[in-house]
Design a protein around this motif. Structure first.
Motif, PDB file in Angstrom:
ATOM      1  N   ARG A  92       0.830  -1.214   0.000  1.00 57.07           N
ATOM      2  CA  ARG A  92       0.000   0.000   0.000  1.00 57.07           C
ATOM      3  C   ARG A  92       0.865   1.265   0.000  1.00 57.07           C
ATOM      4  O   ARG A  92       0.493   2.280  -0.595  1.00 57.07           O
ATOM      5  N   ARG A  93       1.997   1.195   0.631  1.00 56.39           N
ATOM      6  CA  ARG A  93       2.886   2.363   0.695  1.00 56.39           C
ATOM      7  C   ARG A  93       3.636   2.574  -0.612  1.00 56.39           C
ATOM      8  O   ARG A  93       3.793   3.723  -1.073  1.00 56.39           O
ATOM      9  N   GLU A  94       4.096   1.492  -1.226  1.00 57.15           N
ATOM     10  CA  GLU A  94       5.014   1.628  -2.356  1.00 57.15           C
ATOM     11  C   GLU A  94       4.335   1.675  -3.725  1.00 57.15           C
ATOM     12  O   GLU A  94       4.857   2.291  -4.657  1.00 57.15           O
ATOM     13  N   LEU A  95       3.185   1.037  -3.867  1.00 59.66           N
ATOM     14  CA  LEU A  95       2.548   0.994  -5.188  1.00 59.66           C
ATOM     15  C   LEU A  95       2.156   2.378  -5.714  1.00 59.66           C
ATOM     16  O   LEU A  95       2.410   2.679  -6.890  1.00 59.66           O
ATOM     17  N   PRO A  96       1.550   3.257  -4.905  1.00 61.75           N
ATOM     18  CA  PRO A  96       1.223   4.587  -5.442  1.00 61.75           C
ATOM     19  C   PRO A  96       2.460   5.346  -5.940  1.00 61.75           C
ATOM     20  O   PRO A  96       2.401   6.043  -6.969  1.00 61.75           O
ATOM     21  N   GLN A  97       3.567   5.205  -5.236  1.00 63.07           N
ATOM     22  CA  GLN A  97       4.803   5.865  -5.659  1.00 63.07           C
ATOM     23  C   GLN A  97       5.299   5.304  -6.977  1.00 63.07           C
ATOM     24  O   GLN A  97       5.758   6.045  -7.849  1.00 63.07           O
ATOM     25  N   LEU A  98       5.190   3.991  -7.138  1.00 63.60           N
ATOM     26  CA  LEU A  98       5.629   3.355  -8.378  1.00 63.60           C
ATOM     27  C   LEU A  98       4.755   3.771  -9.558  1.00 63.60           C
ATOM     28  O   LEU A  98       5.252   3.978 -10.669  1.00 63.60           O
ATOM     29  N   PRO A 116       8.869   1.751 -20.862  1.00 63.37           N
ATOM     30  CA  PRO A 116       7.942   0.734 -20.324  1.00 63.37           C
ATOM     31  C   PRO A 116       6.482   1.110 -20.544  1.00 63.37           C
ATOM     32  O   PRO A 116       5.712   1.276 -19.589  1.00 63.37           O
ATOM     33  N   HIS A 117       6.080   1.234 -21.791  1.00 56.14           N
ATOM     34  CA  HIS A 117       4.709   1.642 -22.103  1.00 56.14           C
ATOM     35  C   HIS A 117       3.702   0.633 -21.554  1.00 56.14           C
ATOM     36  O   HIS A 117       3.811  -0.564 -21.805  1.00 56.14           O
ATOM     37  N   GLY A 118       2.741   1.148 -20.796  1.00 59.10           N
ATOM     38  CA  GLY A 118       1.724   0.290 -20.204  1.00 59.10           C
ATOM     39  C   GLY A 118       2.007  -0.126 -18.775  1.00 59.10           C
ATOM     40  O   GLY A 118       1.149  -0.716 -18.115  1.00 59.10           O
ATOM     41  N   LEU A 119       3.195   0.191 -18.280  1.00 53.27           N
ATOM     42  CA  LEU A 119       3.552  -0.231 -16.925  1.00 53.27           C
ATOM     43  C   LEU A 119       2.709   0.480 -15.872  1.00 53.27           C
ATOM     44  O   LEU A 119       2.257  -0.145 -14.908  1.00 53.27           O
ATOM     45  N   ALA A 120       2.492   1.775 -16.049  1.00 54.62           N
ATOM     46  CA  ALA A 120       1.698   2.516 -15.063  1.00 54.62           C
ATOM     47  C   ALA A 120       0.282   1.953 -14.969  1.00 54.62           C
ATOM     48  O   ALA A 120      -0.260   1.795 -13.868  1.00 54.62           O
ATOM     49  N   ASP A 121      -0.311   1.653 -16.127  1.00 49.91           N
ATOM     50  CA  ASP A 121      -1.661   1.083 -16.112  1.00 49.91           C
ATOM     51  C   ASP A 121      -1.662  -0.293 -15.446  1.00 49.91           C
ATOM     52  O   ASP A 121      -2.600  -0.639 -14.709  1.00 49.91           O
ATOM     53  N   LEU A 122      -0.633  -1.089 -15.708  1.00 52.47           N
ATOM     54  CA  LEU A 122      -0.536  -2.403 -15.080  1.00 52.47           C
ATOM     55  C   LEU A 122      -0.411  -2.266 -13.569  1.00 52.47           C
ATOM     56  O   LEU A 122      -1.087  -2.975 -12.815  1.00 52.47           O
ATOM     57  N   LEU A 123       0.435  -1.367 -13.114  1.00 55.06           N
ATOM     58  CA  LEU A 123       0.613  -1.163 -11.676  1.00 55.06           C
ATOM     59  C   LEU A 123      -0.676  -0.655 -11.038  1.00 55.06           C
ATOM     60  O   LEU A 123      -1.012  -1.038  -9.903  1.00 55.06           O
ATOM     61  N   HIS A 124      -1.399   0.208 -11.753  1.00 56.58           N
ATOM     62  CA  HIS A 124      -2.685   0.700 -11.248  1.00 56.58           C
ATOM     63  C   HIS A 124      -3.673  -0.451 -11.093  1.00 56.58           C
ATOM     64  O   HIS A 124      -4.399  -0.541 -10.090  1.00 56.58           O
ATOM     65  N   GLN A 125      -3.701  -1.337 -12.077  1.00 60.60           N
ATOM     66  CA  GLN A 125      -4.568  -2.517 -12.003  1.00 60.60           C
ATOM     67  C   GLN A 125      -4.154  -3.412 -10.833  1.00 60.60           C
ATOM     68  O   GLN A 125      -5.015  -3.891 -10.077  1.00 60.60           O
ATOM     69  N   MET A 126      -2.861  -3.626 -10.684  1.00 61.42           N
ATOM     70  CA  MET A 126      -2.374  -4.451  -9.583  1.00 61.42           C
ATOM     71  C   MET A 126      -2.768  -3.860  -8.238  1.00 61.42           C
ATOM     72  O   MET A 126      -3.180  -4.587  -7.328  1.00 61.42           O
ATOM     73  N   ARG A 127      -2.645  -2.551  -8.130  1.00 60.04           N
ATOM     74  CA  ARG A 127      -2.987  -1.894  -6.864  1.00 60.04           C
ATOM     75  C   ARG A 127      -4.451  -2.143  -6.504  1.00 60.04           C
ATOM     76  O   ARG A 127      -4.776  -2.494  -5.366  1.00 60.04           O
ATOM     77  N   HIS A 167      -1.967 -12.559  -9.775  1.00 60.96           N
ATOM     78  CA  HIS A 167      -0.848 -11.688  -9.389  1.00 60.96           C
ATOM     79  C   HIS A 167       0.448 -12.173 -10.037  1.00 60.96           C
ATOM     80  O   HIS A 167       1.287 -11.365 -10.447  1.00 60.96           O
ATOM     81  N   GLY A 168       0.608 -13.487 -10.113  1.00 56.16           N
ATOM     82  CA  GLY A 168       1.805 -14.035 -10.744  1.00 56.16           C
ATOM     83  C   GLY A 168       1.899 -13.649 -12.204  1.00 56.16           C
ATOM     84  O   GLY A 168       2.982 -13.311 -12.703  1.00 56.16           O
ATOM     85  N   GLU A 169       0.773 -13.707 -12.922  1.00 58.05           N
ATOM     86  CA  GLU A 169       0.760 -13.292 -14.323  1.00 58.05           C
ATOM     87  C   GLU A 169       1.118 -11.821 -14.452  1.00 58.05           C
ATOM     88  O   GLU A 169       1.855 -11.412 -15.363  1.00 58.05           O
ATOM     89  N   GLN A 170       0.631 -11.007 -13.543  1.00 56.44           N
ATOM     90  CA  GLN A 170       0.944  -9.575 -13.579  1.00 56.44           C
ATOM     91  C   GLN A 170       2.423  -9.332 -13.307  1.00 56.44           C
ATOM     92  O   GLN A 170       3.030  -8.447 -13.935  1.00 56.44           O
ATOM     93  N   MET A 171       3.005 -10.102 -12.413  1.00 55.36           N
ATOM     94  CA  MET A 171       4.437  -9.955 -12.161  1.00 55.36           C
ATOM     95  C   MET A 171       5.258 -10.290 -13.402  1.00 55.36           C
ATOM     96  O   MET A 171       6.256  -9.616 -13.701  1.00 55.36           O
ATOM     97  N   ARG A 172       4.835 -11.306 -14.134  1.00 54.09           N
ATOM     98  CA  ARG A 172       5.557 -11.658 -15.357  1.00 54.09           C
ATOM     99  C   ARG A 172       5.429 -10.568 -16.417  1.00 54.09           C
ATOM    100  O   ARG A 172       6.389 -10.280 -17.145  1.00 54.09           O
ATOM    101  N   ARG A 173       4.255  -9.955 -16.510  1.00 50.01           N
ATOM    102  CA  ARG A 173       4.085  -8.832 -17.442  1.00 50.01           C
ATOM    103  C   ARG A 173       4.957  -7.651 -17.024  1.00 50.01           C
ATOM    104  O   ARG A 173       5.558  -6.985 -17.868  1.00 50.01           O
ATOM    105  N   MET A 174       5.028  -7.399 -15.721  1.00 50.65           N
ATOM    106  CA  MET A 174       5.856  -6.310 -15.217  1.00 50.65           C
ATOM    107  C   MET A 174       7.325  -6.559 -15.556  1.00 50.65           C
ATOM    108  O   MET A 174       8.050  -5.635 -15.947  1.00 50.65           O
ATOM    109  N   GLU A 175       7.752  -7.793 -15.410  1.00 44.79           N
ATOM    110  CA  GLU A 175       9.133  -8.152 -15.742  1.00 44.79           C
ATOM    111  C   GLU A 175       9.411  -7.905 -17.220  1.00 44.79           C
ATOM    112  O   GLU A 175      10.476  -7.379 -17.595  1.00 44.79           O
ATOM    113  N   THR A 176       8.456  -8.261 -18.079  1.00 48.91           N
ATOM    114  CA  THR A 176       8.630  -8.053 -19.519  1.00 48.91           C
ATOM    115  C   THR A 176       8.700  -6.568 -19.864  1.00 48.91           C
ATOM    116  O   THR A 176       9.568  -6.131 -20.631  1.00 48.91           O
ATOM    117  N   LEU A 177       7.794  -5.786 -19.289  1.00 50.63           N
ATOM    118  CA  LEU A 177       7.734  -4.361 -19.604  1.00 50.63           C
ATOM    119  C   LEU A 177       8.976  -3.607 -19.148  1.00 50.63           C
ATOM    120  O   LEU A 177       9.330  -2.572 -19.732  1.00 50.63           O
TER     121      LEU A 177
END
Length: 226
Positions: A92-98, A116-127, A167-177
């Motif tokens: 909760r503390r770190e995701l908004p900053q990211l 990293p196009h699309g990373l912000a949207d992915l992180l927003h979805q993860m949050r 969440h695991g799938e999202q982590m793999r997308r984050m790694e790719t981006l």
């Protein structure tokens, strides 16, 4: 059980090893093997599927076996839940900053081929999805677990495990981006900080999911809860 060769890995699950061998999670991360969301998988089979030489993996795990200190007493459920809740606070503390940092990098470096196009949207979805998931645990599942140490919660745990798979799938997308969390040569400090922060999020989330899937949840499922 000592791990001396690749054949010694067959018949053991990756979650079992991650839960009982200190340092194993770092080895699995090094070899990019998913010990958190696929803890029930045979570790030898997963190594082969990931293109990992089982001899190299066995050697790394055997080194841990030989150097490990006695495994500490398994934490009581209350203690384990309290530890997991600290991961909730960290997310909760770190995701908004990211998210803010990712939007900045994507905007400033819009023309860069490795941006990293699309990373912000992915992180927003993860949050958003993590918040719903964590609230279910904090308000319903964890209090019930604290009250009923011998109870079974197969249905809600199955849902939590399903969420973890997402969440695991999202982590793999984050790694790719992020190019495996590696900024390109000459990247600005913001881009470097973004990759560092994203890598930490992935590591924290993997450990968080591992603690639930492989240690906490089995206490309340099937024969283990009888």
């Amino acid at each position: 059980m000592t791990i001396q060769s690749g054949s010694d890995l067959d018949g053991r699950t990756i979650g079992e090893i991650a839960a009982t061998l200190p340092g194993a999670t770092a080895v699995f991360r090094k070899f990019k093997m998913d010990f958190c969301c696929h803890g029930d998988a045979d570790v030898g089979d997963m190594a082969r599927q990931c293109g990992v030489d089982t001899s190299d993996l066995a050697e790394a795990l055997d080194a841990l076996e030989k150097s490990k200190t006695p495994v500490p007493t398994t934490p009581e459920t209350d203690e384990l839940i309290d530890h997991i809740l600290r991961y909730h606070e960290t997310h909760r503390r770190e995701l908004p900053q990211l998210i803010t940092l990712a939007r900045k990098v994507e905007t400033v470096h819009a023309g860069h081929p490795q941006a990293p196009h699309g990373l912000a949207d992915l992180l927003h979805q993860m949050r958003g999805e993590l918040e719903v998931h964590m609230k279910k645990e904090e308000l319903i599942l964890f209090p019930a677990m604290r009250r009923g140490p011998r109870a079974r919660f197969d249905a809600p745990i199955a849902q939590m495990r399903h969420d973890h798979d997402d969440h695991g799938e999202q982590m793999r997308r984050m790694e790719t981006l992020t190019g495996d969390f590696t900024p390109p040569a000459g990247a600005c400090r913001s881009w470097q900080a973004l990759c560092t922060g994203a890598a930490k999020l992935a590591e924290d989330l993997m450990e968080h999911i591992h603690l639930e899937n492989n240690i906490l949840f089995p206490r309340y499922q099937g024969a283990l809860a009888s």
